[in-house]
Design an enzyme around this catalytic site. Structure first.
Site, mmCIF file in Angstrom:
data_model
loop_
_atom_site.group_PDB
_atom_site.id
_atom_site.type_symbol
_atom_site.label_atom_id
_atom_site.label_comp_id
_atom_site.label_asym_id
_atom_site.label_seq_id
_atom_site.Cartn_x
_atom_site.Cartn_y
_atom_site.Cartn_z
ATOM 1 N N ASP A 83 -36.786 -61.057 -74.226
ATOM 2 C CA ASP A 83 -37.429 -60.786 -72.948
ATOM 3 C C ASP A 83 -38.934 -60.799 -73.194
ATOM 4 O O ASP A 83 -39.486 -59.842 -73.745
ATOM 5 C CB ASP A 83 -36.969 -59.433 -72.410
ATOM 6 C CG ASP A 83 -37.646 -59.058 -71.096
ATOM 7 O OD1 ASP A 83 -38.430 -59.883 -70.564
ATOM 8 O OD2 ASP A 83 -37.417 -57.935 -70.616
ATOM 9 N N THR B 267 -49.039 -75.630 -65.169
ATOM 10 C CA THR B 267 -48.562 -76.509 -64.102
ATOM 11 C C THR B 267 -49.674 -77.075 -63.228
ATOM 12 O O THR B 267 -50.753 -76.475 -63.109
ATOM 13 C CB THR B 267 -47.572 -75.738 -63.201
ATOM 14 O OG1 THR B 267 -47.158 -76.550 -62.108
ATOM 15 C CG2 THR B 267 -48.224 -74.481 -62.637
ATOM 16 N N ASP B 268 -49.377 -78.198 -62.604
ATOM 17 C CA ASP B 268 -50.267 -78.804 -61.617
ATOM 18 C C ASP B 268 -50.341 -77.974 -60.337
ATOM 19 O O ASP B 268 -51.257 -78.147 -59.531
ATOM 20 C CB ASP B 268 -49.775 -80.214 -61.272
ATOM 21 C CG ASP B 268 -48.322 -80.246 -60.822
ATOM 22 O OD1 ASP B 268 -47.518 -79.445 -61.346
ATOM 23 O OD2 ASP B 268 -47.963 -81.073 -59.963
ATOM 24 N N LYS C 98 -48.503 -68.698 -62.341
ATOM 25 C CA LYS C 98 -48.809 -69.496 -63.531
ATOM 26 C C LYS C 98 -50.314 -69.461 -63.832
ATOM 27 O O LYS C 98 -50.722 -69.408 -65.001
ATOM 28 C CB LYS C 98 -48.337 -70.935 -63.338
ATOM 29 C CG LYS C 98 -46.822 -71.110 -63.357
ATOM 30 C CD LYS C 98 -46.212 -70.782 -64.714
ATOM 31 C CE LYS C 98 -46.537 -71.838 -65.751
ATOM 32 N NZ LYS C 98 -45.913 -71.525 -67.063
ATOM 33 N N TYR D 264 -45.528 -69.351 -57.072
ATOM 34 C CA TYR D 264 -45.296 -69.964 -58.382
ATOM 35 C C TYR D 264 -46.616 -70.388 -59.025
ATOM 36 O O TYR D 264 -46.918 -70.003 -60.157
ATOM 37 C CB TYR D 264 -44.367 -71.169 -58.249
ATOM 38 C CG TYR D 264 -44.323 -72.036 -59.489
ATOM 39 C CD1 TYR D 264 -43.766 -71.553 -60.674
ATOM 40 C CD2 TYR D 264 -44.864 -73.321 -59.493
ATOM 41 C CE1 TYR D 264 -43.739 -72.327 -61.820
ATOM 42 C CE2 TYR D 264 -44.841 -74.104 -60.636
ATOM 43 C CZ TYR D 264 -44.281 -73.606 -61.797
ATOM 44 O OH TYR D 264 -44.273 -74.375 -62.938
#
Length: 308
Positions: free
Chosen positions: A36, A101-102, A129, A125
Site C-alpha cells: 500500500d 499524465t497528459d 496526478k 484524475y
C-alpha cells in the site's frame, strides 16, 4: 542493480517486470496486494528491507471518470502515495522514476505541450496526478517524472483491447473524433524507464527533472480506432472490420471532462537522453501481434483439453 517496481500489476508495471532482465536489472514487483503505497510506514519498511538501488512508480488511480466521485481515493494514491515513495527514496538516498499524465493540461492549446507550459487539469484524475508531481518535486531532488499519454498494451484494460472486443460484437460503432493525443505503448514506456535505470546503475547519475514521452504522431480516438480495426483485419484477428462513425465529445458525455488536445512535445526528452519516440502505428502492430499469439495459445490449449 535491484529496482523496486510499484504498480507491477498495471500495464506499464507488467512490462517493467517482464523486460527488466534484458537490461541487467533485478526487478522486485509490488502490486497493490503486496504494498500500500499510501502507508508511509509500510513503504519505508519495505525499502529498508529490500534495499533497492532505485524505485519506479507505475502505480496510480487511473479510472478517470470514477475519480470524480472517488476524490479521496484518487488523491490518496496519486498524490499521497507518490509522496510516500519520494520520502522513502530520500531516506534511502536513492532515486525515484515516476509516471504522470497528459491530463495535467487543460486541452485548450493547439500546439504540443512542453514541460514549461501552464498546467490546468480539468478533472480530479489530472489534478491528483499533478499534486503527485508537486509532492515528489518538493520532497526529492533525485527524481525523474515522465508524463505520457493514451497508454495501451497487450496487458490490462485499454482502448485497443476494448475496440477489439467491440469489433467482434458489432457491425458499427461511434468513436469521439474531436479529442487529440498520442497513443503510447506500455512496453515503450517500460523500455524508456529501464534504459534510464540502467544508465543510472552504470553511471550513478541522470539528468533529473520533468519530461514528456509519448508515441509519435497525433491522432483522434476515431483515427486510433480505425487503425486498430484496419490492422486487426489485415492480421486475421477480425473477419470484417466494423463501420466506425466519428462523433463529438458532446455526443458522448462522460463524468470527467477530457482534454480536447493533449499532444505532448517530447523534444526535451529526446535531446537530453538521445532516445527517440516511436511511431504508434508500428507500436500498435507489435501489440496486436502479441494479442494474436496469446489468443492462438488459448485456442490451442482449449483444443487439447477438448480432445483429452
Amino acid at each position: 542493480m535491484r529496482i523496486l517496481v510499484c504498480g507491477a500489476g498495471g500495464q506499464v508495471g507488467h512490462e517493467l517486470i517482464n523486460r527488466a532482465g534484458g537490461y541487467g536489472l533485478e526487478a522486485l514487483g509490488m502490486t497493490r496486494d503486496h504494498l500500500d503505497i499510501t502507508d508511509a510506514e509500510q513503504v519505508t519498511d519495505l525499502v529498508r528491507r529490500l534495499k533497492p538501488g532505485l524505485i519506479i512508480n507505475a502505480a496510480a488511480y487511473t479510472h478517470v471518470d470514477n475519480a470524480e466521485t472517488h476524490r479521496e481515493q484518487a488523491y490518496s494514491v496519486n498524490r499521497d502515495g507518490a509522496e510516500r515513495l519520494a520520502q522513502a527514496a530520500r531516506q534511502a538516498s536513492i532515486p525515484l522514476l515516476h509516471i504522470s499524465t497528459d491530463y495535467v493540461f487543460s486541452g485548450d492549446a493547439r500546439a504540443p505541450y512542453n514541460e514549461d507550459d501552464e498546467v490546468e487539469p480539468t478533472g480530479v484524475y489530472g489534478a491528483s496526478k499533478l499534486a503527485g508531481e508537486t509532492a515528489i518535486q518538493t520532497v526529492l531532488d533525485k527524481h525523474l517524472i515522465l508524463r505520457t499519454s493514451w497508454v495501451y498494451g497487450a496487458h490490462g484494460h485499454n482502448f485497443v483491447k476494448t475496440m477489439l472486443r467491440l469489433g467482434c460484437q458489432r457491425d458499427a460503432l461511434s468513436v469521439v473524433a474531436d479529442q487529440f493525443g498520442c497513443p503510447t505503448q506500455a512496453g515503450s514506456i517500460a523500455d524508456v524507464l529501464l534504459e534510464l535505470a540502467q544508465r543510472y546503475a552504470q553511471n550513478g547519475e541522470l539528468k533529473w527533472g520533468l519530461y514528456h514521452y509519448s508515441g509519435r504522431s497525433p491522432c483522434t480516438w476515431f483515427d486510433f480506432a480505425v487503425e486498430v480495426f484496419r490492422q486487426a483485419e489485415a492480421k486475421g484477428m477480425l473477419a470484417t472490420r466494423p463501420k466506425v462513425s466519428p462523433i463529438t465529445t458532446a455526443q458522448y458525455p462522460t463524468p470527467a471532462r477530457r482534454p480536447a488536445w493533449s499532444v505532448l512535445d517530447c523534444s526535451k526528452f529526446e535531446t537530453t537522453f538521445g532516445i527517440n519516440t516511436r511511431d504508434w502505428h508500428n507500436e500498435l502492430s507489435i501489440v496486436l501481434d502479441s494479442l494474436a499469439r496469446a489468443a492462438a495459445l488459448v485456442a490451442a490449449g482449449a483444443a487439447q483439453h477438448t480432445q483429452a
